[in-house]
Write an enzyme that holds these catalytic residues in place. Structure first.
Site, short mmCIF file in Angstrom:
data_model
loop_
_atom_site.label_atom_id
_atom_site.label_comp_id
_atom_site.label_asym_id
_atom_site.label_seq_id
_atom_site.Cartn_x
_atom_site.Cartn_y
_atom_site.Cartn_z
N LYS A 37 -13.52 -12.79 24.90
CA LYS A 37 -13.65 -11.31 24.62
C LYS A 37 -12.28 -11.13 23.52
O LYS A 37 -11.45 -11.05 24.05
CB LYS A 37 -13.16 -10.33 25.70
CG LYS A 37 -13.38 -9.04 25.26
CD LYS A 37 -14.76 -8.37 25.05
CE LYS A 37 -14.77 -6.80 24.89
NZ LYS A 37 -16.21 -6.54 24.77
N PRO A 200 -32.88 -4.29 33.17
CA PRO A 200 -33.00 -3.13 33.60
C PRO A 200 -31.61 -2.00 33.69
O PRO A 200 -30.70 -2.85 33.74
CB PRO A 200 -33.63 -3.26 35.25
CG PRO A 200 -33.19 -4.50 35.50
CD PRO A 200 -33.15 -5.30 34.15
#
Length: 239
Positions: A37, A200
């Site tokens: 990151k 989802p």
């Protein structure tokens, strides 16, 4: 593929969950996975960041942050406000190359979209991907407006000579509307690359074991999953 850059069409589209999903399937194959990151914003010192979320969901990974800024802003602005040095594309490329030496897969998760500025010189995640010669996976929203944002991201990659590996929907709603259902066919056209997964909504809130089971059916065999975009689109249209 040993280095993969993961970007989004904007903020809050599910980049971290997608990063965790790709990492989880690679870990399940006993691959050595690192997650980088470059700039973590909006998180105070000592608080868990995106890399910690990936580790919680995916399992054993090597995580690295280059800079952490407390304000929830674009990295360049957050760095300026904090008085800390900015991250540059060269910093990102060097860190990813170092991790690549002793890992099978290095995932580089951006902040916001592809062209969010890292430094005052206008360096972006796209510049880091170009320097690495790494493909980019685009995480997109499901609903109205996503086609334009996805097409703009893909065009920016194409103009820079960077491969768009594919597109993943980061948060598929439980009750998709007409736009979301139609976008399943149109997102690959907008991206100029295949639809490689549909995750989802709320997936990041699952227990790690349930997360890892679920993502296998929602990501492409490219990542070790079983997702088939045509089968998924047909199933959604029957609902």
């Amino acid at each position: 593929m040993s280095v993969l850059v993961i970007t989004g069409t904007g903020t809050g589209v599910g980049k971290t969950v997608v990063t965790a999903a790709v990492a989880a399937l690679a870990v399940a194959e006993d691959r050595r996975v690192a997650v980088l990151k470059p700039a973590q914003t909006g998180v105070a010192p000592g608080e868990p960041g995106d890399v910690d979320d990936v580790a919680r969901l995916a399992g054993k990974i090597t995580g690295r942050e280059l800079r952490r800024y407390p304000d929830p802003l674009a990295p360049e602005v957050a760095a300026r406000r904090s008085g800390q040095p900015p991250v540059t594309p060269a910093d990102v490329a060097a860190a990813a190359a170092e991790l690549d030496e002793d890992h099978d897969l290095v995932l580089v998760e951006g902040a916001g979209g592809l062209l969010v500025r890292f430094d005052p010189d206008g360096g972006t995640l796209a510049d880091a991907a170009w320097a690495l010669g790494a493909p980019v996976l685009v995480v997109a929203e499901a609903g109205l407006g996503t086609l334009n944002a996805t097409a703009l991201t893909a065009e920016a990659l194409l103009r820079r000579g960077i491969e768009c590996m594919g597109v993943v929907v980061g948060a598929w709603p439980a009750d998709p509307d007409l736009a979301a259902r139609c976008n399943l066919a149109d997102l690959p056209v907008a991206a100029g690359a295949p639809l490689l997964g549909v995750l989802p909504a709320g997936l990041g809130g699952l227990a790690p074991a349930d997360f890892r089971t679920t993502v296998r059916g929602r990501l492409s065999p490219w990542f070790g999953g079983t997702f088939d975009s045509e089968d998924f689109a047909s199933e959604v249209c029957r609902q």
